[in-house]
Write a protein that holds these residues in place. Structure first.
Motif, PDB file in Angstrom:
ATOM      1  N   TYR A  25       0.791  -1.090  -0.101  1.00  0.00           N
ATOM      2  CA  TYR A  25      -0.036  -0.142  -0.150  1.00  0.00           C
ATOM      3  C   TYR A  25       0.998   1.195   0.011  1.00  0.00           C
ATOM      4  CZ  TYR A  25      -3.376   3.505   1.475  1.00  0.00           C
ATOM      5  OH  TYR A  25      -4.004   4.805   1.540  1.00  0.00           O
ATOM      6  N   ASN A  29       0.990   4.216  -3.031  1.00  0.00           N
ATOM      7  CA  ASN A  29       0.227   5.509  -2.749  1.00  0.00           C
ATOM      8  C   ASN A  29       1.072   6.505  -2.231  1.00  0.00           C
ATOM      9  OD1 ASN A  29      -2.104   4.175  -3.344  1.00  0.00           O
ATOM     10  ND2 ASN A  29      -2.354   3.175  -1.616  1.00  0.00           N
ATOM     11  N   THR A  30       2.485   6.287  -2.365  1.00  0.00           N
ATOM     12  CA  THR A  30       3.457   7.464  -1.708  1.00  0.00           C
ATOM     13  C   THR A  30       4.197   8.002  -2.930  1.00  0.00           C
ATOM     14  OG1 THR A  30       5.073   5.825  -1.004  1.00  0.00           O
ATOM     15  CG2 THR A  30       3.562   6.644   0.450  1.00  0.00           C
TER      16      THR A  30
END
Length: 78
Positions: A25, A29-30
């Protein structure tokens, strides 16, 4: 005994699964600079680098302690 072993194994598997999903994740998502700050430049081998670091630290600590014990027992014999 077997119940305890089963639940320990189940907890370990759940923990590994959770960490893998959390890392996936974060990777997805970064932004790239934040990922490189968190995981380092080699994002694909974080687990391997962690294990290598733990093994290296263990060996250093073991050798230091072994030297201390050898010195302690050598001093006793003199």
């Amino acid at each position: 005994m077997f119940k305890r072993l089963f639940w320990m194994a189940a907890g370990f598997c759940c923990g590994v699964f959770t960490v893998m999903k959390a890392q996936a994740y974060v990777k997805a998502n970064t932004p790239a600079p934040a990922r490189q700050f968190l995981f380092g430049p080699d994002i694909d081998n974080v687990g391997l680098r962690t294990l290598q670091g733990m093994f290296r630290e263990f060996n250093e600590t073991r050798k230091t302690r072994e030297a201390e014990l050898n010195k302690q027992y050598a001093d006793r014999l003199r």
